[in-house]
Motif scaffolding. Structure first.
Motif, PDB file in Angstrom:
ATOM      1  N   SER A  44       3.466   2.292  -7.737  1.00 48.98           N
ATOM      2  CA  SER A  44       4.020   0.939  -8.064  1.00 48.98           C
ATOM      3  C   SER A  44       3.079  -0.053  -7.432  1.00 48.98           C
ATOM      4  O   SER A  44       2.549  -0.040  -6.497  1.00 48.98           O
ATOM      5  CB  SER A  44       5.313   1.016  -7.371  1.00 48.98           C
ATOM      6  N   GLN A  45       2.882  -0.988  -8.246  1.00 55.42           N
ATOM      7  CA  GLN A  45       1.745  -2.277  -7.994  1.00 55.42           C
ATOM      8  C   GLN A  45       2.596  -3.175  -7.003  1.00 55.42           C
ATOM      9  O   GLN A  45       3.767  -3.511  -7.243  1.00 55.42           O
ATOM     10  CB  GLN A  45       1.377  -2.861  -8.957  1.00 55.42           C
ATOM     11  N   LEU A  46       2.023  -3.762  -6.218  1.00 56.31           N
ATOM     12  CA  LEU A  46       2.672  -4.707  -5.127  1.00 56.31           C
ATOM     13  C   LEU A  46       1.766  -6.089  -5.445  1.00 56.31           C
ATOM     14  O   LEU A  46       0.850  -6.195  -5.818  1.00 56.31           O
ATOM     15  CB  LEU A  46       2.324  -4.408  -3.700  1.00 56.31           C
ATOM     16  N   SER A  47       2.275  -7.055  -4.952  1.00 50.76           N
ATOM     17  CA  SER A  47       1.761  -8.291  -5.213  1.00 50.76           C
ATOM     18  C   SER A  47       0.954  -8.673  -3.701  1.00 50.76           C
ATOM     19  O   SER A  47       1.571  -9.422  -2.658  1.00 50.76           O
ATOM     20  CB  SER A  47       2.711  -9.672  -5.116  1.00 50.76           C
ATOM     21  N   ILE A  48      -0.205  -8.428  -3.579  1.00 51.57           N
ATOM     22  CA  ILE A  48      -0.860  -8.359  -2.544  1.00 51.57           C
ATOM     23  C   ILE A  48      -1.131  -9.728  -2.020  1.00 51.57           C
ATOM     24  O   ILE A  48      -1.256  -9.794  -0.804  1.00 51.57           O
ATOM     25  CB  ILE A  48      -2.300  -7.289  -2.564  1.00 51.57           C
ATOM     26  N   SER A  49      -1.424 -10.690  -2.782  1.00 55.44           N
ATOM     27  CA  SER A  49      -1.790 -11.861  -2.610  1.00 55.44           C
ATOM     28  C   SER A  49      -0.639 -12.703  -1.995  1.00 55.44           C
ATOM     29  O   SER A  49      -0.862 -13.823  -1.629  1.00 55.44           O
ATOM     30  CB  SER A  49      -2.702 -12.544  -3.664  1.00 55.44           C
ATOM     31  N   SER A  50       0.358 -12.419  -2.356  1.00 50.93           N
ATOM     32  CA  SER A  50       1.620 -13.060  -1.877  1.00 50.93           C
ATOM     33  C   SER A  50       1.911 -13.111  -0.249  1.00 50.93           C
ATOM     34  O   SER A  50       2.972 -13.991   0.030  1.00 50.93           O
ATOM     35  CB  SER A  50       2.885 -12.589  -2.626  1.00 50.93           C
ATOM     36  N   VAL A  51       1.318 -12.068   0.507  1.00 55.19           N
ATOM     37  CA  VAL A  51       1.468 -12.039   1.904  1.00 55.19           C
ATOM     38  C   VAL A  51       0.222 -12.000   2.656  1.00 55.19           C
ATOM     39  O   VAL A  51      -0.706 -11.036   2.147  1.00 55.19           O
ATOM     40  CB  VAL A  51       2.392 -10.701   2.246  1.00 55.19           C
ATOM     41  N   SER A  52      -0.127 -12.762   3.246  1.00 57.80           N
ATOM     42  CA  SER A  52      -1.506 -12.908   4.095  1.00 57.80           C
ATOM     43  C   SER A  52      -1.450 -11.922   4.954  1.00 57.80           C
ATOM     44  O   SER A  52      -0.281 -11.448   5.509  1.00 57.80           O
ATOM     45  CB  SER A  52      -1.416 -14.296   4.775  1.00 57.80           C
ATOM     46  N   ASP A  53      -2.632 -11.343   5.488  1.00 61.39           N
ATOM     47  CA  ASP A  53      -2.735 -10.094   6.410  1.00 61.39           C
ATOM     48  C   ASP A  53      -2.302 -10.675   7.692  1.00 61.39           C
ATOM     49  O   ASP A  53      -1.414 -10.061   8.515  1.00 61.39           O
ATOM     50  CB  ASP A  53      -4.266  -9.876   6.685  1.00 61.39           C
ATOM     51  N   GLN A  54      -2.359 -12.080   7.904  1.00 64.67           N
ATOM     52  CA  GLN A  54      -1.837 -12.722   9.335  1.00 64.67           C
ATOM     53  C   GLN A  54      -0.285 -12.559   9.307  1.00 64.67           C
ATOM     54  O   GLN A  54       0.303 -12.128  10.200  1.00 64.67           O
ATOM     55  CB  GLN A  54      -2.292 -14.000   9.415  1.00 64.67           C
ATOM     56  N   ASP A  55       0.420 -12.817   8.176  1.00 66.97           N
ATOM     57  CA  ASP A  55       2.001 -12.830   8.389  1.00 66.97           C
ATOM     58  C   ASP A  55       2.437 -11.379   8.336  1.00 66.97           C
ATOM     59  O   ASP A  55       3.247 -11.091   8.709  1.00 66.97           O
ATOM     60  CB  ASP A  55       2.456 -13.480   6.909  1.00 66.97           C
ATOM     61  N   ALA A  56       1.799 -10.426   7.735  1.00 69.92           N
ATOM     62  CA  ALA A  56       1.996  -9.015   7.623  1.00 69.92           C
ATOM     63  C   ALA A  56       2.004  -8.564   9.210  1.00 69.92           C
ATOM     64  O   ALA A  56       2.955  -8.146   9.627  1.00 69.92           O
ATOM     65  CB  ALA A  56       1.040  -8.356   6.749  1.00 69.92           C
ATOM     66  N   TYR A  57       0.892  -8.944   9.919  1.00 64.51           N
ATOM     67  CA  TYR A  57       0.603  -8.541  11.198  1.00 64.51           C
ATOM     68  C   TYR A  57       1.886  -9.269  12.143  1.00 64.51           C
ATOM     69  O   TYR A  57       2.304  -8.817  12.909  1.00 64.51           O
ATOM     70  CB  TYR A  57      -0.741  -9.030  11.849  1.00 64.51           C
ATOM     71  N   ARG A  58       2.162 -10.507  11.760  1.00 67.30           N
ATOM     72  CA  ARG A  58       3.173 -11.109  12.609  1.00 67.30           C
ATOM     73  C   ARG A  58       4.537 -10.321  12.467  1.00 67.30           C
ATOM     74  O   ARG A  58       5.428 -10.378  13.522  1.00 67.30           O
ATOM     75  CB  ARG A  58       3.265 -12.543  11.993  1.00 67.30           C
ATOM     76  N   ALA A  59       4.730  -9.828  11.294  1.00 68.58           N
ATOM     77  CA  ALA A  59       6.089  -9.075  11.020  1.00 68.58           C
ATOM     78  C   ALA A  59       6.004  -7.669  11.562  1.00 68.58           C
ATOM     79  O   ALA A  59       6.800  -6.878  11.412  1.00 68.58           O
ATOM     80  CB  ALA A  59       6.381  -9.351   9.633  1.00 68.58           C
ATOM     81  N   GLY A  60       4.686  -7.284  12.138  1.00 74.86           N
ATOM     82  CA  GLY A  60       4.544  -5.911  12.488  1.00 74.86           C
ATOM     83  C   GLY A  60       4.236  -5.002  11.454  1.00 74.86           C
ATOM     84  O   GLY A  60       4.370  -3.712  11.389  1.00 74.86           O
ATOM     85  N   LEU A  61       3.643  -5.523  10.301  1.00 73.81           N
ATOM     86  CA  LEU A  61       3.402  -4.452   9.196  1.00 73.81           C
ATOM     87  C   LEU A  61       1.869  -4.447   8.925  1.00 73.81           C
ATOM     88  O   LEU A  61       1.131  -5.353   9.421  1.00 73.81           O
ATOM     89  CB  LEU A  61       3.957  -5.278   7.935  1.00 73.81           C
ATOM     90  N   GLN A  62       1.448  -3.347   8.348  1.00 72.55           N
ATOM     91  CA  GLN A  62      -0.014  -3.359   8.083  1.00 72.55           C
ATOM     92  C   GLN A  62      -0.224  -4.490   7.039  1.00 72.55           C
ATOM     93  O   GLN A  62       0.701  -4.896   6.172  1.00 72.55           O
ATOM     94  CB  GLN A  62      -0.463  -1.755   7.215  1.00 72.55           C
ATOM     95  N   PRO A  63      -1.608  -4.647   6.646  1.00 70.07           N
ATOM     96  CA  PRO A  63      -1.888  -5.354   5.359  1.00 70.07           C
ATOM     97  C   PRO A  63      -1.260  -5.021   4.108  1.00 70.07           C
ATOM     98  O   PRO A  63      -1.405  -3.677   4.254  1.00 70.07           O
ATOM     99  CB  PRO A  63      -3.418  -5.484   5.532  1.00 70.07           C
ATOM    100  N   VAL A  64      -0.648  -5.865   3.369  1.00 70.15           N
ATOM    101  CA  VAL A  64      -0.223  -5.049   2.123  1.00 70.15           C
ATOM    102  C   VAL A  64      -0.998  -4.334   1.235  1.00 70.15           C
ATOM    103  O   VAL A  64      -0.838  -3.337   0.521  1.00 70.15           O
ATOM    104  CB  VAL A  64       0.537  -6.237   1.229  1.00 70.15           C
TER     105      VAL A  64
END
Length: 364
Positions: A44-64
């Protein structure tokens, strides 16, 4: 299981629920495993551009861009994301679910049959008992082990199966941020985490067949996060006569139900020991990096706190389901004759436990 699926007819969902509830753990053929996708599973395709790597990191997630996401044929709108969490970050959410989120003013099943002063510090009352706990089934359970559900934000009323404006407490900001990033990655920018139901499972627990339809806005997705031991999740159709698809959920996995899949019947018939054969999944053994990004919602857990969490998870699973209740600008309809308490008629009416006694709430 395959034969039961082909039968169809009257309440095919119930038949498969009983099958997976009662079968030997070694007989799990036909259960979809997203760690080895195939058959009806597709990328399934994700909206990679909708979440910055920084915001992913802040949430404890890998880059989308590093996530893997899957769909299921016949279930449009269903997205399965195998553990996208950064090393050590699952520990934060486990600790929050055991130590912080059960605290007042949030509501839990224990409130139904215990005085308020008895449920103000479940963690403090349970941690030493949990830390010392052995393997005997005859040891008394701590209050944390008696926890079955906690509600956040708009508190679900289990009697009326509704939310109301007059039974609301602040939604945890860290969990709201995590939910917003996951929803955005799945194409739902602007998602607002307004209600949460946390379920606490043990090896003898199950979650009955139901549909999550009480939210007033069904255009927004339902997000589900799992931690600890594994489980079998059943996803069915719009009617109980339709046989469901069985799939494994492991620690760190995320499910998103949107669109057509948002209002499908689903259930959890079984909690299973970690398939790796160890007391805890290896993803929970990983320590959190000492270098957290600026603005991170993730907090370091003390070794003492994690010892308590780890002991709890050796026989348990925690699931967080997050919902947006109202559309932008939408309000609740006027209600009459409701007390807004949002409490359940019994602690197990929604979350089943084969050994738990049913408790009636005191009249109010």
């Amino acid at each position: 299981a395959a034969a039961l699926t082909r039968e169809g007819g009257e309440d095919a969902f119930r038949r498969l629920f009983r099958f997976y509830r009662q079968r030997d753990a070694s007989d799990l053929r036909g259960v979809v495993d997203f760690s080895a996708p195939g058959g009806q599973v597709f990328r399934s395709q994700l909206s990679i551009s909708s979440v910055s790597d920084q915001d992913a990191y802040r949430a404890g997630l890998q880059p989308v861009s590093q996530w893997k996401a899957y769909g299921l044929s016949g279930y449009p709108g269903f997205i399965f994301i195998p553990n996208p969490f950064l090393p050590g970050c699952q520990r934060h959410w486990v600790k929050q679910c055991l130590k912080l989120y059960p605290e007042k003013p949030n509501v839990c099943n224990l409130d139904l049959h215990m005085a308020p002063e008895k449920t103000t510090d479940l963690w403090g009352q349970s941690k030493e008992q949990l830390r010392r706990k052995g393997s005997s089934k005859w040891e008394p359970r701590s209050l944390l082990e008696k926890l079955r559900w906690v509600t956040l934000g708009y508190h679900y009323n289990w009697d009326t199966k509704k939310y109301s404006a007059n039974h609301h407490t602040p939604f945890p900001s860290d969990l709201a941020f995590l939910s917003e990033q996951v929803a955005a990655a799945c194409g739902f920018r602007g998602f607002q985490a307004q209600a949460g139901i946390l379920n606490y499972y043990h090896f003898d627990s199950s979650l009955g067949i139901h549909v999550d339809e009480s939210e007033l806005d069904h255009s927004r997705p339902l997000l589900s996060f799992s931690f600890g031991q594994s489980s079998i999740f059943l996803l069915g159709g719009l009617k109980r006569e339709e046989a469901p698809t069985a799939m494994f959920m492991h620690s760190g996995d995320i499910m998103v139900m949107s669109g057509f899949s948002r209002l499908l019947y689903h259930a959890v018939p079984r909690v299973l020991p970690n398939p790796e054969g160890t007391a805890l999944p290896s993803c929970l053994d990983q320590a959190l990096s000492s270098d957290l990004p600026v603005g991170s919602v993730i907090e370091h857990s003390s070794d003492e706190d994690w010892q308590v969490c780890a002991k709890y998870l050796q026989s348990s699973r925690i699931n967080m389901t997050i919902r947006q209740v109202l559309a932008e600008g939408q309000k609740f309809p006027e209600e009459s004759g409701t007390n807004g308490r949002g409490q359940a008629p019994s602690e197990d009416s929604y979350h089943k436990n084969s050994k738990a006694k049913r408790h009636k709430p005191n009249p109010v």
